[in-house]
Design an enzyme around this catalytic site. Structure first.
Site, PDB file in Angstrom:
ATOM      1  N   HIS A   1     -11.162  19.854 -11.029  1.00  0.00           N
ATOM      2  CA  HIS A   1     -12.578  19.929 -11.350  1.00  0.00           C
ATOM      3  C   HIS A   1     -12.858  18.902 -12.432  1.00  0.00           C
ATOM      4  O   HIS A   1     -11.938  18.434 -13.109  1.00  0.00           O
ATOM      5  CB  HIS A   1     -12.944  21.321 -11.855  1.00  0.00           C
ATOM      6  CG  HIS A   1     -12.836  22.387 -10.801  1.00  0.00           C
ATOM      7  ND1 HIS A   1     -13.702  22.457  -9.734  1.00  0.00           N
ATOM      8  CD2 HIS A   1     -11.963  23.411 -10.644  1.00  0.00           C
ATOM      9  CE1 HIS A   1     -13.367  23.494  -8.964  1.00  0.00           C
ATOM     10  NE2 HIS A   1     -12.316  24.082  -9.495  1.00  0.00           N
TER      11      HIS A   1
ATOM     12  N   CYS B   1     -15.713  16.714  -9.305  1.00  0.00           N
ATOM     13  CA  CYS B   1     -17.150  16.856  -9.083  1.00  0.00           C
ATOM     14  C   CYS B   1     -17.956  16.093 -10.121  1.00  0.00           C
ATOM     15  O   CYS B   1     -17.495  15.790 -11.213  1.00  0.00           O
ATOM     16  CB  CYS B   1     -17.510  18.330  -9.123  1.00  0.00           C
ATOM     17  SG  CYS B   1     -19.192  18.661  -8.639  1.00  0.00           S
TER      18      CYS B   1
END
Length: 371
Positions: free
Chosen positions: A231, A281
């Site tokens: 992430h 992301c």
């Protein structure tokens, strides 16, 4: 000029009658959930061009032909299937979810799960450039090309970090193991020995990069890859202990990657290309069937990585544009990795790396927009 896969598919679909085209779309919709296309997307297909676009976007240029052949044979269009195979020279296996486990060579301790049939490893390879093409490029642009060491003496290393399991279970990156398998396969095809790490904190990621930078093999290498999948925030990658409320500091700044590998801290890679690939992301819109590589929806400060480093001999490719999310299928992995492997496998023999990256991004964005 040879026709593209998409053009070949358009020709094939144009040869089908109205009833045959309807059967094809029905079969495409009827495939198992993780292998097919949702009915709502198929209903938007109005002609052969739309259908060819959908096949390439969904299955990539490598997988679209075998899937098309499979369905053509199921609906009895064997002549069109045979012609498509002949025109594309396809001998590739049909893309499947949950492929068989394939043991690697003894002593490497690696098991690979690849989204292809069980004999994919004997049929799929990165296409090498011809000696004629190599000689032409060296003759015309030799002064602009990095030195390539001879294979018998070189020792190429690549670093692969993949964070899947987080302390915050809501951050678990389902499908990321498939990305790891695909990326490791690609790096080995490019003749890199892969140094792998999984589920690291920010501190451990920094240590892994620093240790990698000190490897003696770099002196005998001509390049390197560093791949980090996790992430992310705008300028950082999340460690597995990250929690927005209790531990927001478990983040590894992307700038540290370049600092660890610069000419001062990594002399073995001085004047050698260093390719940085980050799957993380960068905020933005949400999908439904897909998982995104950001925090859950209540923490929109996680936006991903938007850093382009200018230091000598670096080139980077991030997984998506600023302020958007990078989507990941919970079984097949991210669009980014799937497209990256597909593009390099099929075009590395003819394109500069900047052109390869340019081809990866439009495919990834198209797929994410179609979710």
């Amino acid at each position: 000029m040879a026709k593209s896969v998409k053009a070949r598919l358009e020709d094939t679909f144009n040869d089908l009658g109205k009833d045959e085209l309807k059967k094809f779309k029905n079969k495409l919709c009827d495939r198992k959930k993780d292998q097919g296309i949702r009915k709502a997307r198929i209903e938007n297909v109005t002609d052969a061009i739309d259908l060819a676009d959908l096949m390439v976007i969904t299955f990539t240029s490598t997988g679209a032909v075998p899937v098309t052949v499979e369905i053509l044979e199921l609906i009895g269009c064997n002549e069109q299937a045979a012609e498509l195979k002949e025109n594309t020279g396809q001998g590739l296996p049909v893309a499947r979810s949950g492929g068989d486990v394939v043991d690697s060579k003894a002593g490497q301790g690696l098991k690979v799960k690849f989204a292809l049939s069980d004999d994919w490893h004997t049929q799929l390879h990165v296409i090498p450039c011809s000696q004629e093409f190599k000689n032409k490029i060296l003759r015309e642009n030799g002064q602009e090309i990095y030195e390539i060491k001879n294979k018998p003496v070189r020792k190429r290393l690549a670093l692969l970090i993949n964070n899947i399991d987080f302390e915050d279970k809501a951050l678990t990156r389902k499908g990321a193991d498939r990305d790891e398998d695909n990326m490791e396969w690609l790096l080995k095809e490019l003749d890199y020995q892969v140094v792998k790490h999984k589920n690291l904190s920010a501190k451990d990621m920094e240590k892994a990069v620093k240790d990698f930078a000190q490897r003696q093999e770099h002196a005998y290498s001509d390049s390197t890859f560093v791949v980090i999948m996790s992430h992310g925030k705008r300028d950082a990658i999340l460690g597995v202990h990250y929690n927005a409320s209790s531990n927001p500091s478990d983040t590894f700044l992307t700038d540290k990657i370049y600092h660890c590998l610069n000419t001062e801290n990594c002399p073995g890679l001085r004047d050698k290309p260093k390719v940085i690939l980050i799957q993380a992301c960068r905020g933005g819109e949400h999908g439904h069937v897909w998982a995104s590589d950001s925090e859950p929806d209540d923490s929109m400060d996680v936006e991903g990585d938007d850093y382009v480093h200018k230091e000598k001999d670096f080139i980077s490719l991030m997984s998506c544009t600023p302020d958007t999310k990078s989507y990941r299928h919970v079984q097949n992995g991210t669009f980014y990795v799937q497209n990256l492997v597909d593009v390099i496998m099929n075009h590395a023999h003819e394109d500069h790396i900047e052109e390869l990256f340019r081809k990866v991004n439009p495919q990834t964005l198209l797929q994410e927009q179609s979710v």
